[in-house]
Design a protein around this motif. Structure first.
Motif, short mmCIF file in Angstrom:
data_model
loop_
_atom_site.label_atom_id
_atom_site.label_comp_id
_atom_site.label_asym_id
_atom_site.label_seq_id
_atom_site.Cartn_x
_atom_site.Cartn_y
_atom_site.Cartn_z
N UNK A 137 5.76 -9.77 78.51
CA UNK A 137 6.86 -9.57 78.25
C UNK A 137 8.07 -9.55 80.10
N UNK A 138 8.80 -9.89 79.81
CA UNK A 138 9.64 -9.93 81.32
C UNK A 138 9.33 -8.84 81.98
N UNK A 139 9.03 -8.79 83.08
CA UNK A 139 8.69 -8.10 84.49
C UNK A 139 10.46 -6.64 84.41
N UNK A 140 10.81 -7.84 84.63
CA UNK A 140 12.37 -6.75 85.05
C UNK A 140 12.46 -5.41 83.82
N UNK A 141 12.14 -6.23 81.98
CA UNK A 141 12.48 -5.31 80.88
C UNK A 141 11.78 -4.52 81.43
N UNK A 142 10.31 -4.48 81.67
CA UNK A 142 8.63 -4.05 81.98
C UNK A 142 9.52 -2.52 83.19
N UNK A 143 9.19 -3.07 83.45
CA UNK A 143 9.94 -2.09 85.11
C UNK A 143 10.75 -1.30 84.46
N UNK A 144 12.10 -1.86 83.98
CA UNK A 144 13.15 -0.77 83.85
C UNK A 144 12.25 0.03 82.43
N UNK A 145 11.82 -0.01 81.69
CA UNK A 145 11.63 0.67 80.65
C UNK A 145 10.30 2.36 81.43
N UNK A 146 9.34 1.44 81.96
CA UNK A 146 8.79 2.46 82.76
C UNK A 146 9.03 3.23 83.70
N UNK A 147 9.96 2.49 84.33
CA UNK A 147 10.67 3.63 84.92
C UNK A 147 11.43 4.43 84.79
N UNK A 148 12.77 3.81 83.65
CA UNK A 148 12.87 5.34 82.86
C UNK A 148 12.16 6.41 82.51
N UNK A 149 10.98 5.49 81.69
CA UNK A 149 9.96 6.46 81.51
C UNK A 149 9.79 7.90 82.11
N UNK A 150 9.31 7.18 83.47
CA UNK A 150 9.01 8.31 84.73
C UNK A 150 10.32 9.31 84.92
N UNK A 151 11.52 9.26 85.00
CA UNK A 151 12.33 9.79 85.53
C UNK A 151 12.27 10.93 84.13
#
Length: 250
Positions: free
Chosen positions: A51-65
């Motif tokens: 899966x696209x790394x930028x999508x993955x990072x965006x989702x994981x970063x939002x989760x941490x927030x």
């Protein structure tokens, strides 16, 4: 009083996959939530390892927030499992390095533009769902007359609520007198363009819904038993009927 794990899962309901426009909790992307010894740890998973790394990072970063907002003094750890960039993403999240700090020279720019693009697509799909519902409920209503439909003229319910949320996310007015069918800046389209704009919006909505259905299936294949963590998106019967007609016509 809800315990921390319950609060964490509720908070994750507000984190959406940027491309599929559904909560990661509904999609089954939350693998586990554990609050142990002053630490809140969440493991996330995706339908494929590529899966696209930028999508993955965006989702994981939002989760941490959102988790940090409910964790109080507890340490928050978000781990993305089984992705080809898991180690890199997880190190960046742990260090609060941001997207550019995590990917360095591989990141051409920050994620704000990408987030805005997907918010606009989600808004377009939400407009289509709301207006198609009106057409199904009023078969004699000409498409051109959708030009005059305002937010206050939409029926109360999940579809309208979703549209209002997506307008708010874009900074568009949610006042009852505002027109429903608008461009990305909140400006209404000319009456004669309404049928064309509605067809374009429908193509985006079908693409989003189709991708979400496909990704749910991939996740179930990759992680047997994950179907118990998935929640089917409630469908507007009027929109489902239109999708069925389109499928038969194709």
């Amino acid at each position: 009083m809800p315990d921390l794990e319950q609060l964490a899962r509720s908070a994750l309901d507000s984190v959406y996959d940027p491309e599929l426009d559904e909560p990661i909790t509904d999609l089954g992307f939350v693998r586990s939530v554990a609050a142990v010894d002053g630490e809140l740890t969440v493991h996330l998973r995706l339908p494929t390892s590529f899966c696209s790394p930028n999508f993955a990072y965006l989702m994981a970063s939002d989760a941490k927030d959102v988790l940090t907002a409910v964790a109080g003094e507890r340490r928050v750890v978000v781990q993305l499992d089984d992705h080809h960039d898991s180690d890199l993403i997880n190190r960046g999240l742990a260090a609060d390095a941001g997207y550019l700090g995590t990917f360095g020279s591989e990141a051409e720019k920050d994620l704000d533009e990408l987030r805005l693009t997907f918010r606009r697509k989600a808004h377009t799909a939400a407009m289509e769902r709301a207006l198609t519902g009106l057409l199904r409920a009023n078969p004699a209503l000409p498409e051109e007359d959708l030009h005059d439909v305002t937010l206050g003229g939409l029926p109360a319910g999940r579809t309208t609520d979703a549209l209002l949320r997506r307008r708010a996310a874009l900074g568009l007015s949610v006042e009852p007198g505002e027109p429903v069918l608008v461009d990305e800046h909140g400006e209404p389209y000319p009456r004669e363009e309404v049928p064309l704009r509605l067809r374009f919006a429908r193509s985006i909505r079908i693409s989003i819904d189709g991708n979400a259905h496909f990704c749910r299936g991939l996740l179930r294949t990759r992680y047997p038993g994950s179907e118990t963590d998935q929640t089917t998106r409630p469908h507007d019967p009027s929109v489902s009927a239109v999708a069925g007609e389109e499928a038969r016509a194709s």
